[in-house]
Design a protein around this motif. Structure first.
Motif, PDB file in Angstrom:
ATOM      1  N   TYR A   1       0.816  -1.216   0.000  1.00  0.00           N
ATOM      2  CA  TYR A   1       0.000   0.000   0.000  1.00  0.00           C
ATOM      3  C   TYR A   1       0.856   1.275   0.000  1.00  0.00           C
ATOM      4  CZ  TYR A   1      -3.881  -3.090   1.165  1.00  0.00           C
ATOM      5  OH  TYR A   1      -4.835  -4.083   1.135  1.00  0.00           O
ATOM      6  N   TYR A   2       2.136   1.166  -0.274  1.00  0.00           N
ATOM      7  CA  TYR A   2       3.022   2.334  -0.200  1.00  0.00           C
ATOM      8  C   TYR A   2       2.645   3.421  -1.197  1.00  0.00           C
ATOM      9  CZ  TYR A   2       5.215   0.729  -4.509  1.00  0.00           C
ATOM     10  OH  TYR A   2       5.443   0.351  -5.806  1.00  0.00           O
ATOM     11  N   GLN A   3       2.018   3.023  -2.323  1.00  0.00           N
ATOM     12  CA  GLN A   3       1.731   3.979  -3.383  1.00  0.00           C
ATOM     13  C   GLN A   3       0.709   5.044  -2.954  1.00  0.00           C
ATOM     14  OE1 GLN A   3       1.201   0.762  -3.454  1.00  0.00           O
ATOM     15  NE2 GLN A   3      -0.744   0.179  -4.405  1.00  0.00           N
ATOM     16  N   TYR A   4      -0.165   4.706  -2.001  1.00  0.00           N
ATOM     17  CA  TYR A   4      -1.201   5.650  -1.579  1.00  0.00           C
ATOM     18  C   TYR A   4      -0.627   6.808  -0.749  1.00  0.00           C
ATOM     19  CZ  TYR A   4      -4.144   1.845  -3.217  1.00  0.00           C
ATOM     20  OH  TYR A   4      -4.733   0.874  -3.987  1.00  0.00           O
ATOM     21  N   PRO A   5       0.123   6.542   0.324  1.00  0.00           N
ATOM     22  CA  PRO A   5       0.714   7.683   1.040  1.00  0.00           C
ATOM     23  C   PRO A   5       1.747   8.423   0.199  1.00  0.00           C
ATOM     24  CG  PRO A   5       1.552   5.609   1.924  1.00  0.00           C
ATOM     25  CD  PRO A   5       0.417   5.261   1.016  1.00  0.00           C
ATOM     26  N   LEU A   6       2.411   7.717  -0.702  1.00  0.00           N
ATOM     27  CA  LEU A   6       3.397   8.382  -1.562  1.00  0.00           C
ATOM     28  C   LEU A   6       2.726   9.392  -2.489  1.00  0.00           C
ATOM     29  CD1 LEU A   6       6.306   8.620  -2.633  1.00  0.00           C
ATOM     30  CD2 LEU A   6       5.771   6.747  -4.219  1.00  0.00           C
ATOM     31  N   THR A   7       1.656   8.962  -3.147  1.00  0.00           N
ATOM     32  CA  THR A   7       0.948   9.856  -4.069  1.00  0.00           C
ATOM     33  C   THR A   7       0.348  11.050  -3.327  1.00  0.00           C
ATOM     34  OG1 THR A   7       0.385   7.970  -5.482  1.00  0.00           O
ATOM     35  CG2 THR A   7      -0.896   9.997  -5.780  1.00  0.00           C
ATOM     36  N   LEU A   8      -0.329  10.784  -2.199  1.00  0.00           N
ATOM     37  CA  LEU A   8      -0.945  11.863  -1.432  1.00  0.00           C
ATOM     38  C   LEU A   8       0.117  12.816  -0.874  1.00  0.00           C
ATOM     39  CD1 LEU A   8      -3.478  13.146  -0.292  1.00  0.00           C
ATOM     40  CD2 LEU A   8      -3.362  11.565   1.650  1.00  0.00           C
ATOM     41  N   GLY A   9       1.249  12.266  -0.451  1.00  0.00           N
ATOM     42  CA  GLY A   9       2.326  13.099   0.079  1.00  0.00           C
ATOM     43  C   GLY A   9       2.871  14.053  -0.962  1.00  0.00           C
ATOM     44  N   ILE A  10       3.079  13.557  -2.181  1.00  0.00           N
ATOM     45  CA  ILE A  10       3.590  14.405  -3.262  1.00  0.00           C
ATOM     46  C   ILE A  10       2.597  15.517  -3.591  1.00  0.00           C
ATOM     47  CG2 ILE A  10       4.197  14.442  -5.722  1.00  0.00           C
ATOM     48  CD1 ILE A  10       5.343  11.605  -5.340  1.00  0.00           C
ATOM     49  N   ILE A  11       1.298  15.170  -3.629  1.00  0.00           N
ATOM     50  CA  ILE A  11       0.262  16.165  -3.937  1.00  0.00           C
ATOM     51  C   ILE A  11       0.246  17.269  -2.870  1.00  0.00           C
ATOM     52  CG2 ILE A  11      -2.229  16.540  -4.083  1.00  0.00           C
ATOM     53  CD1 ILE A  11      -2.438  13.750  -5.363  1.00  0.00           C
ATOM     54  N   LEU A  12       0.310  16.885  -1.596  1.00  0.00           N
ATOM     55  CA  LEU A  12       0.294  17.877  -0.517  1.00  0.00           C
ATOM     56  C   LEU A  12       1.504  18.795  -0.583  1.00  0.00           C
ATOM     57  CD1 LEU A  12      -0.971  15.757   2.524  1.00  0.00           C
ATOM     58  CD2 LEU A  12      -2.198  17.542   1.289  1.00  0.00           C
ATOM     59  N   ILE A  13       2.671  18.242  -0.875  1.00  0.00           N
ATOM     60  CA  ILE A  13       3.888  19.073  -0.976  1.00  0.00           C
ATOM     61  C   ILE A  13       3.766  20.059  -2.137  1.00  0.00           C
ATOM     62  CG2 ILE A  13       6.352  19.012  -1.520  1.00  0.00           C
ATOM     63  CD1 ILE A  13       6.543  16.436   0.115  1.00  0.00           C
ATOM     64  N   LEU A  14       3.232  19.585  -3.281  1.00  0.00           N
ATOM     65  CA  LEU A  14       3.061  20.469  -4.434  1.00  0.00           C
ATOM     66  C   LEU A  14       2.083  21.611  -4.112  1.00  0.00           C
ATOM     67  CD1 LEU A  14       2.922  17.906  -7.396  1.00  0.00           C
ATOM     68  CD2 LEU A  14       4.738  19.542  -6.880  1.00  0.00           C
ATOM     69  N   PHE A  15       0.970  21.284  -3.457  1.00  0.00           N
ATOM     70  CA  PHE A  15       0.008  22.325  -3.060  1.00  0.00           C
ATOM     71  C   PHE A  15       0.651  23.317  -2.101  1.00  0.00           C
ATOM     72  CE2 PHE A  15      -3.757  19.652  -4.357  1.00  0.00           C
ATOM     73  CZ  PHE A  15      -4.274  20.582  -5.241  1.00  0.00           C
ATOM     74  N   GLY A  16       1.435  22.792  -1.175  1.00  0.00           N
ATOM     75  CA  GLY A  16       2.104  23.656  -0.220  1.00  0.00           C
ATOM     76  C   GLY A  16       3.021  24.650  -0.886  1.00  0.00           C
ATOM     77  N   TYR A  17       3.768  24.214  -1.891  1.00  0.00           N
ATOM     78  CA  TYR A  17       4.682  25.124  -2.586  1.00  0.00           C
ATOM     79  C   TYR A  17       3.943  26.107  -3.485  1.00  0.00           C
ATOM     80  CZ  TYR A  17       9.131  23.148  -1.114  1.00  0.00           C
ATOM     81  OH  TYR A  17      10.215  22.785  -0.373  1.00  0.00           O
ATOM     82  N   LEU A  18       2.740  25.730  -3.939  1.00  0.00           N
ATOM     83  CA  LEU A  18       1.993  26.613  -4.837  1.00  0.00           C
ATOM     84  C   LEU A  18       1.264  27.735  -4.092  1.00  0.00           C
ATOM     85  CD1 LEU A  18       0.490  23.995  -7.328  1.00  0.00           C
ATOM     86  CD2 LEU A  18       2.302  25.670  -7.781  1.00  0.00           C
TER      87      LEU A  18
END
Length: 319
Positions: free
Chosen positions: A291-308
């Motif tokens: 199930y690693y792909q789920y926290p990985l995908t969500l983590g990347i999305i949150l970081i991108l939103f944070g930088y935007l």
């Protein structure tokens, strides 16, 4: 739910480092904006820190490889029992093969270990005496450590007592109730001994032998000098493989050349695999759903939103 890669647990420090840098960076940015008459809305800064922090934590969780057990199954591990008799007499220091006969034998044995599956191996170094350095085991990582420790100084003499080594191996086979007795010898040869041949045949020991060295031979360098005979002449050690070939043939084993041009470990492994294998142990295989792909995908999305998120205000005025 469990984690399959707890070796990554030390990376937990990274999200905390990121949070600390974000807070420090936010404070410094606020001070700079004040100096130039700008003001940043605090809510956006807080959201930015939260998004990036949560994102980094989720990526850390992904590194731990969250997984759930799907099913279990039992598998039977089959293999042979094999004792390696390593000649460590002084003649094995001859350098007619690189770097010398003993070192090329150790290298060949490591290569064999890298290709074993399920077989148990033990190690008996011998010269004028023999001893069990490592009992039978399928822990190949540990075996490599023992191979590295093999040295010509492990025994005091310079002769070759192969019979004692064979007897030690045979006694171990009997204690473990091994039906198939096989030994692998690394040696540059010695005088013919009918007693050794008879012992191997009587006890049903298959003898596989790597004959180490060349017909041209080499002097034996030791302690800054060369080994000499009783007349003071420098000894040139050549491979004496006639007895080795006879012993392997009479015991229904195999003989292989080992020098800089020939290794033949693949031929030995092929012959070893033809032996009757017995059940060594049962292993349990666990199959997991990852199930690693789920926290990985969500983590990347949150970081991108944070930088935007970039909202700034001048004193009393939206920019």
């Amino acid at each position: 739910m469990e984690f399959g890669n707890l070796n990554s647990k030390y990376y937990i420090i990274i999200p905390f480092i990121i949070i600390i840098f974000l807070i420090i960076g936010g404070v410094k940015r606020e001070n700079i904006l004040k100096k130039i008459g700008w003001k940043e809305d605090g809510i956006y800064t807080i959201i930015k820190i939260i998004f990036i922090s949560l994102g980094s934590i989720l990526i850390f969780i992904a590194l731990l490889s969250p997984q759930k057990l799907k099913e279990k199954s039992k598998v039977e591990i089959n293999g042979s029992d094999l004792y390696v008799l390593m000649d460590i007499s002084k003649s094995m220091l001859a350098e007619d093969v690189y770097p010398n006969r003993l070192e090329i034998s150790k290298k060949e044995l490591k290569t064999i270990l890298e290709n074993l599956k399920g077989d148990r191996i033990g190690i008996i170094p011998f010269s004028d005496s023999a001893y069990v350095q490592m009992p039978l085991t399928d822990d190949y990582f540990m075996a490599i450590s023992y191979i590295d420790a093999i040295d010509s100084k492990l025994t005091s003499g310079g002769g070759t007592d192969l019979l004692s080594a064979l007897q030690l191996a045979n006694n171990s086979f009997e204690r473990t109730e091994s039906k198939e007795k096989s030994v692998l010898i690394f040696s540059d040869g010695g005088e013919r001994s009918q007693e050794i041949i008879d012992y191997a045949k009587k006890n049903n020991i298959k003898v596989f032998i790597f004959g180490v060295g060349t017909d041209e031979g080499s002097v034996i360098s030791i302690d800054g000098g060369f080994i000499k005979d009783n007349n003071g002449n420098i000894v040139v050690s050549k491979i004496n493989d006639e007895f080795l070939k006879e012993l392997s043939k009479e015991s229904n084993g195999g003989y292989y050349e080992l020098n800089n041009l020939n290794t033949n470990y693949a031929k030995f492994l092929d012959d070893l695999n033809k032996l009757d294998k017995k059940s060594q142990r049962e292993d349990e295989i666990k199959i997991y759903t990852k199930y690693y792909q789920y926290p990985l995908t969500l983590g990347i999305i949150l970081i991108l939103f944070g930088y935007l998120i970039k909202k700034k205000f001048r004193e009393g005025e939206y920019v």
